[in-house]
Design an enzyme around this catalytic site. Sequence first.
Site, short mmCIF file in Angstrom:
data_model
loop_
_atom_site.label_atom_id
_atom_site.label_comp_id
_atom_site.label_asym_id
_atom_site.label_seq_id
_atom_site.Cartn_x
_atom_site.Cartn_y
_atom_site.Cartn_z
N ASP A 8 29.33 170.44 2.75
CA ASP A 8 29.40 171.62 4.05
C ASP A 8 28.56 172.86 3.73
O ASP A 8 27.93 172.78 2.51
CB ASP A 8 30.76 172.07 4.24
CG ASP A 8 31.36 172.46 2.93
OD1 ASP A 8 30.76 172.85 2.01
OD2 ASP A 8 32.69 172.68 2.94
N ASP A 50 35.27 164.23 8.54
CA ASP A 50 35.90 164.48 7.11
C ASP A 50 37.01 165.11 7.44
O ASP A 50 37.41 165.91 8.21
CB ASP A 50 34.75 165.39 6.43
CG ASP A 50 34.94 166.72 6.65
OD1 ASP A 50 35.96 167.45 5.82
OD2 ASP A 50 34.44 167.35 7.63
N CYS A 63 50.22 145.98 4.35
CA CYS A 63 49.01 147.04 3.99
C CYS A 63 48.31 146.28 2.71
O CYS A 63 48.80 145.81 1.75
CB CYS A 63 49.41 148.36 3.45
SG CYS A 63 47.96 149.44 2.83
N CYS A 80 46.33 147.66 0.57
CA CYS A 80 45.78 148.63 -0.60
C CYS A 80 46.58 148.13 -1.82
O CYS A 80 47.60 147.51 -1.81
CB CYS A 80 46.06 149.87 -0.22
SG CYS A 80 47.58 150.37 -0.49
N CYS A 123 50.28 149.33 -2.13
CA CYS A 123 51.11 148.62 -1.52
C CYS A 123 51.34 147.11 -1.83
O CYS A 123 52.32 146.34 -1.83
CB CYS A 123 50.90 148.43 0.26
SG CYS A 123 51.35 150.42 0.97
N HIS A 154 46.62 155.03 -1.11
CA HIS A 154 47.09 154.34 0.05
C HIS A 154 46.60 155.13 1.27
O HIS A 154 46.08 154.44 2.12
CB HIS A 154 48.66 154.45 0.17
CG HIS A 154 49.25 154.08 1.36
ND1 HIS A 154 49.33 152.75 2.06
CD2 HIS A 154 49.47 154.88 2.45
CE1 HIS A 154 49.89 152.78 3.04
NE2 HIS A 154 49.88 154.04 3.45
#
Lengths: 363, 363
Positions: A90, A262, A300, A302, A305, A331
Amino acid sequence: MFEYTLLATSGRARAGVLRTPHGDLPTPVFAPVGTQATVKTMTPRDLSELGATLVLANTYHLYLRPGSELVARMGGLHRFMGWSGPLLTDSGGYQVFSLKTLRKVDNDGVTFRSHLDGSTHRFTPEKVMAIQEELGPDIAVCLDECAPPLDRAYNEQATARTHVWAARCRASQRRTDQALFGIVQGGVFPDLREQSAHLITSLDFPGHAIGGLSVGESKEQTYATLDLLNDVLPKDKPRYLMGVGAAQDFFEAVARGVDMFDCVLPTRLARHGAALLKGRRLNLRNAQYAADESPIQEGCGCYTCQTFSRAYLRHLLAADEILGLHLLSLHNLHFLLDLMRRIRASILDSTFGQLAAAWQAAS
Amino acid sequence: MFEYTLLATSGRARAGVLRTPHGDLPTPVFAPVGTQATVKTMTPRDLSELGATLVLANTYHLYLRPGSELVARMGGLHRFMGWSGPLLTDSGGYQVFSLKTLRKVDNDGVTFRSHLDGSTHRFTPEKVMAIQEELGPDIAVCLDECAPPLDRAYNEQATARTHVWAARCRASQRRTDQALFGIVQGGVFPDLREQSAHLITSLDFPGHAIGGLSVGESKEQTYATLDLLNDVLPKDKPRYLMGVGAAQDFFEAVARGVDMFDCVLPTRLARHGAALLKGRRLNLRNAQYAADESPIQEGCGCYTCQTFSRAYLRHLLAADEILGLHLLSLHNLHFLLDLMRRIRASILDSTFGQLAAAWQAAS
């Protein structure tokens, strides 16, 4: 370089690819935020495994610490932080304008005091460009002034200033391996937004950022502004909605032609013990999860999980174990990155409307 | 189950394999410490990738939080913390005896106050066995009393108590899928150590822990005690030197017949910003590393050294970024785990003496 290829549309939703010096960036895309040259608690290989493709870093923070000159000496931000994919910074403007009592803005730039040590600094368009050229991201943005969205007089002034500063940024750009995005301001005022968009697009940037949204206005005002900008911003260049990263906003903004996002939300929520679920958040510090053998979310994919129970995660949070923050961040990032991948796939196979409707129904 | 196979010796140094319900454990072995059911900042897959084979967890801490009964309900410690390899718990005795003002010991056990909330609890040999059977590690240890190493009278009493408690632990063991190790005490007093070793080994445990060392005595006294115990402890069972994990100690203790080690050092040092190097430590908070492009250690194969500069690590520490602690922990664990692997390999190919001499020369 920085060619944007539109691959498919579904209504106004767009799926494309943005070419960058560090690889092709499929859009729409969600960028995790690495404020201090690290997405909090995550290694670059964690991010790669999550399928992150774009990472944002903060000009203001890195300018102050460790210093952009140092980052340049260390080979630039990619090498410094070990991230070999596309990077975005930014302008630092948003952070500086958030320093309410510590800054003074004029037509030439902004003088501010460091939140770290109180030392005085000055950002001008040229300075912010020099800093970003030292940091070396693939995508830099212009210095802008982000006004309170409902303040008409302030937004008139900020829009004019943002335009002048954008032109100065454009003129002072030296590196040809960085894409410089212009930023559209104008608060919730349609005429100011349209004027800002016309002024900024006239400078022929390779992409356009939309600033000053999700900072206090209503959702209806956000969406109306995106509707308006979708018509004004050129369709052959990417559009980046700054600082937005809630799941529902992905659907609403992508449906209005936005390509890039973002947000610090996934990692910030993790630090507060909250896990993202479809339509809600789980506060894993709550005692009700103390003996809950289920994962954060059944099904899930990930690592968190697939491996750990809510009971274990709650234990880590209760015991102030850093691993808890890491596993929740992982997660939450997976949740948003995976959602954005599914959104993109649905645009490519013309099922975006169904995916959005199904999400809305389940939320 | 829990069969120890001696594969090779080099002098008194031993390379072997200990069979456990969660896999064969090559020895000598260094166990990272996961006090609160997590090796601080490390996921189980991080540990696997580092080649960790055995992890220690703390009975005292887990008994208090989240509670051993809860861990049992969640399927035991392996499942709770997502570690599928061999696990070891201590007895909690060391922590309890470290609570100077909060505990009262008698011949039957020890009453203490929780460091968390001041609540009163009591550990007896039977209670500690029940807790460890709820936690479910592959290897449990007896409740012992760890006396100041130079206090003769205290050690006489503690050695006698430790023996009685060991017999009671042995008698109260219910699970057949856990190996219970007896603990030898006796401070720096050869006769007490010999007496303790004879008493403990008479109870026919599948392995023997050596307690009360590296807690204030001189290195010479530590090594003399290990020399003595090497002759007394049975050679067909593993020997575990509790709480020791400095590189030089690995060489000295392995050379005196020790097979197992644990220590919080690598993760604790990381939290203080220190990285382990051969013969020294690097304090990465120091300004001298601010622009140092080199890794912690040239040639180190760990992810941290393969990816990041000292300058970046220092930046993370200066900016209070958790990733810094993780990356330092990872390096420090790699340093010790890799060293132990090399020690084991050198015993197997009869070059242990050369490796030890080369280490000594470079340190």
